[in-house]
Write a protein that holds these residues in place. Structure first.
Motif, PDB file in Angstrom:
ATOM      1  N   ILE A   1       0.831  -1.200   0.000  1.00 52.60           N
ATOM      2  CA  ILE A   1       0.000   0.000   0.000  1.00 52.60           C
ATOM      3  C   ILE A   1       0.865   1.249   0.000  1.00 52.60           C
ATOM      4  O   ILE A   1       1.963   1.260   0.531  1.00 52.60           O
ATOM      5  N   ASP A   2       0.385   2.271  -0.623  1.00 50.80           N
ATOM      6  CA  ASP A   2       0.905   3.642  -0.722  1.00 50.80           C
ATOM      7  C   ASP A   2       2.228   3.793  -1.468  1.00 50.80           C
ATOM      8  O   ASP A   2       2.500   4.845  -2.038  1.00 50.80           O
ATOM      9  N   ARG A   3       3.080   2.789  -1.485  1.00 50.07           N
ATOM     10  CA  ARG A   3       4.287   2.807  -2.315  1.00 50.07           C
ATOM     11  C   ARG A   3       4.459   1.448  -2.970  1.00 50.07           C
ATOM     12  O   ARG A   3       4.166   0.428  -2.361  1.00 50.07           O
ATOM     13  N   LYS A   4       4.960   1.457  -4.198  1.00 48.29           N
ATOM     14  CA  LYS A   4       5.187   0.207  -4.918  1.00 48.29           C
ATOM     15  C   LYS A   4       6.543  -0.388  -4.567  1.00 48.29           C
ATOM     16  O   LYS A   4       7.445   0.308  -4.114  1.00 48.29           O
ATOM     17  N   ILE A   5       6.661  -1.689  -4.787  1.00 47.24           N
ATOM     18  CA  ILE A   5       7.975  -2.321  -4.771  1.00 47.24           C
ATOM     19  C   ILE A   5       8.288  -2.759  -6.199  1.00 47.24           C
ATOM     20  O   ILE A   5       7.387  -3.057  -6.983  1.00 47.24           O
ATOM     21  N   ASN A   6       9.551  -2.748  -6.534  1.00 47.17           N
ATOM     22  CA  ASN A   6       9.976  -3.128  -7.878  1.00 47.17           C
ATOM     23  C   ASN A   6      10.093  -4.644  -7.946  1.00 47.17           C
ATOM     24  O   ASN A   6      11.139  -5.215  -7.667  1.00 47.17           O
ATOM     25  N   ALA A   7       8.983  -5.273  -8.277  1.00 42.03           N
ATOM     26  CA  ALA A   7       8.912  -6.736  -8.352  1.00 42.03           C
ATOM     27  C   ALA A   7       7.741  -7.085  -9.257  1.00 42.03           C
ATOM     28  O   ALA A   7       7.053  -6.215  -9.777  1.00 42.03           O
ATOM     29  N   GLU A   8       7.508  -8.380  -9.431  1.00 45.57           N
ATOM     30  CA  GLU A   8       6.487  -8.839 -10.366  1.00 45.57           C
ATOM     31  C   GLU A   8       5.204  -9.196  -9.642  1.00 45.57           C
ATOM     32  O   GLU A   8       5.193 -10.090  -8.785  1.00 45.57           O
ATOM     33  N   PRO A   9       4.082  -8.517  -9.974  1.00 47.04           N
ATOM     34  CA  PRO A   9       2.812  -8.858  -9.333  1.00 47.04           C
ATOM     35  C   PRO A   9       2.374 -10.269  -9.683  1.00 47.04           C
ATOM     36  O   PRO A   9       2.680 -10.785 -10.758  1.00 47.04           O
ATOM     37  N   CYS A  10       1.685 -10.893  -8.755  1.00 46.75           N
ATOM     38  CA  CYS A  10       1.160 -12.260  -8.856  1.00 46.75           C
ATOM     39  C   CYS A  10       2.246 -13.313  -8.732  1.00 46.75           C
ATOM     40  O   CYS A  10       1.944 -14.486  -8.558  1.00 46.75           O
ATOM     41  N   LYS A  11       3.493 -12.896  -8.760  1.00 49.53           N
ATOM     42  CA  LYS A  11       4.601 -13.815  -8.530  1.00 49.53           C
ATOM     43  C   LYS A  11       5.304 -13.463  -7.224  1.00 49.53           C
ATOM     44  O   LYS A  11       5.405 -14.286  -6.313  1.00 49.53           O
ATOM     45  N   ASP A  12       5.787 -12.231  -7.155  1.00 49.08           N
ATOM     46  CA  ASP A  12       6.510 -11.780  -5.968  1.00 49.08           C
ATOM     47  C   ASP A  12       5.573 -11.186  -4.919  1.00 49.08           C
ATOM     48  O   ASP A  12       5.849 -11.248  -3.725  1.00 49.08           O
ATOM     49  N   TYR A  13       4.489 -10.567  -5.366  1.00 50.26           N
ATOM     50  CA  TYR A  13       3.486 -10.003  -4.463  1.00 50.26           C
ATOM     51  C   TYR A  13       2.148 -10.067  -5.188  1.00 50.26           C
ATOM     52  O   TYR A  13       2.090 -10.356  -6.390  1.00 50.26           O
ATOM     53  N   LEU A  14       1.075  -9.811  -4.458  1.00 52.01           N
ATOM     54  CA  LEU A  14      -0.251  -9.942  -5.052  1.00 52.01           C
ATOM     55  C   LEU A  14      -0.654  -8.701  -5.844  1.00 52.01           C
ATOM     56  O   LEU A  14      -0.918  -8.774  -7.044  1.00 52.01           O
ATOM     57  N   THR A  15      -0.709  -7.552  -5.180  1.00 52.07           N
ATOM     58  CA  THR A  15      -1.176  -6.330  -5.838  1.00 52.07           C
ATOM     59  C   THR A  15      -0.671  -5.102  -5.086  1.00 52.07           C
ATOM     60  O   THR A  15      -0.229  -5.192  -3.941  1.00 52.07           O
ATOM     61  N   PHE A  16      -0.737  -3.953  -5.746  1.00 47.38           N
ATOM     62  CA  PHE A  16      -0.421  -2.664  -5.130  1.00 47.38           C
ATOM     63  C   PHE A  16      -1.699  -1.851  -5.022  1.00 47.38           C
ATOM     64  O   PHE A  16      -2.450  -1.716  -5.989  1.00 47.38           O
ATOM     65  N   ILE A  17      -1.941  -1.291  -3.841  1.00 42.45           N
ATOM     66  CA  ILE A  17      -3.084  -0.396  -3.621  1.00 42.45           C
ATOM     67  C   ILE A  17      -2.543   0.973  -3.254  1.00 42.45           C
ATOM     68  O   ILE A  17      -1.779   1.108  -2.289  1.00 42.45           O
ATOM     69  N   GLY A  18      -2.891   1.977  -4.019  1.00 35.22           N
ATOM     70  CA  GLY A  18      -2.394   3.317  -3.709  1.00 35.22           C
ATOM     71  C   GLY A  18      -2.985   4.365  -4.607  1.00 35.22           C
ATOM     72  O   GLY A  18      -3.899   4.110  -5.405  1.00 35.22           O
TER      73      GLY A  18
END
Length: 362
Positions: free
Chosen positions: A163-180
């Motif tokens: 939330i509020d800041r992204k991480i430089n990684a691959e969604p659905c593989k490294d993390y689920l989703t970004f909310i912001g």
């Protein structure tokens, strides 16, 4: 640690996004034309959100991500806060997570705070994983450097919502989703306010946010691109980081006044730096409104500064992620596809609505 938090009782620009507006808390959706208007009493926590599919158009389901479905109410949920809760945004953000968890009856919410130290945040999240967290909600301090955490979470198929800041990684593989928020759009909207305040000409300084995260980059690029497009007679003559901190914003503005005495406007990439700039301008004997300040956040102190004439306008960056974070997690657990980016709505404050909307600021 059991969550004993009390149970608690908008202007979305969706340009070029094919998305559906969704109401996730009490309140009514409003059109863009009146989205900055004050909300009715009792809807201060309302969020009208959009769920675009993101630039890649990708979504993620439980089947794609892997892992087992679990009951969210009985799960161990970890929340990692990045910064000291001296900043009103962070206070409101953490409280929103706590309040929504309590409302949903989630017994095991474990909250950590990295105190603005990235190494500590990495350790915090690793400890949450070791303690059996089944869902992680992370407010990242930096966008890079998350590989150790992501690897450990992936091994255990733990979904991560940032939330509020992204991480430089691959969604659905490294993390689920970004909310912001749409930070680039925030920068554009701040530029529109500055262009209006200066009549399309003058010298502007930018108090940059902390380096190393997408918020600073996107708010800067959005502002600059809009100025270049709409007001070529506005010159950006000064840029320096204020690190999203009030004291640093004051110090940088004091230097600014000395080195650029003919400055006409200040774009502060958060309210804390803007309030620091106000203190510096007062110390230099400036009058309210003599130098136009536009900022991003929506804290009560900054909205009050609009009422007092020191700040021209504020573009909100909504910190109330709790309802949306847990709703997104539940949809994922129910097998629904989740977009890789979920945008929360942000309103605006200016002299036309600041006084009447003060109670809705955080």
């Amino acid at each position: 640690m059991r969550n004993t938090s009390p149970r608690p009782g908008r202007r979305l620009r969706a340009a070029a996004l094919a998305c559906a507006a969704v109401l996730v808390a009490a309140g009514c959706a409003k059109s863009e034309e009146n989205a900055a208007a004050p909300q009715p009493e009792g809807t201060q926590g309302a969020q009208v959100v959009a769920t675009p599919t993101g630039t890649s158009g990708s979504t993620c389901s439980l089947e794609q991500f892997g892992g087992e479905k679990f009951d969210l109410k009985n799960a161990v949920v970890g929340f990692s806060q990045s910064e000291k809760e001296a900043n009103p945004f962070r206070i409101a953000e953490t409280q929103s997570i706590r309040d929504e968890a309590a409302k949903l009856g989630i017994d095991e919410l474990r909250v950590t705070n990295a105190q603005s130290q990235f190494s500590k945040q990495i350790t915090d999240v690793q400890q949450l994983i070791a303690q059996g967290a089944q869902l992680l909600v992370i407010a990242p301090l930096n966008s890079d450097g998350w590989e150790p955490v992501l690897q450990q979470a992936a091994e255990k198929k733990i979904p991560i919502i940032t939330i509020d800041r992204k991480i430089n990684a691959e969604p659905c593989k490294d993390y689920l989703t970004f909310i912001g928020s749409d930070f680039y759009e925030q920068g554009k909207r701040a530029a529109d306010q500055m262009i209006e305040a200066l009549g399309g000409k003058g010298k502007v300084a930018i108090l940059l946010g902390a380096p190393g995260n997408n918020v600073t980059t996107e708010r800067t690029n959005g502002f600059k691109d809009r100025v270049k497009e709409k007001a070529p007679d506005i010159e950006i003559s000064f840029e320096q980081t204020g690190e999203f901190a009030r004291e640093k914003g004051q110090q940088v503005t004091e230097q600014l006044i000395q080195s650029n005495p003919d400055i006409n406007g200040i774009y502060a990439e958060n309210d804390e730096m803007a309030l620091g700039a106000v203190t510096a301008l007062k110390g230099a004997g400036k009058e309210p409104g003599e130098i136009k300040i536009v900022s991003v956040d929506g804290t009560r102190s900054a909205v009050q500064a609009i009422v007092d004439g020191w700040i021209h306008a504020v573009v909100e960056s909504n910190p109330r992620f709790g309802p949306l974070a847990f709703e997104t997690a539940q949809k994922f657990l129910d097998g629904e596809p989740i977009p890789d980016t979920v945008i929360i709505s942000d309103r605006e404050y200016d002299s036309s609505n600041a006084e009447s909307s003060l109670s809705q600021a955080y």
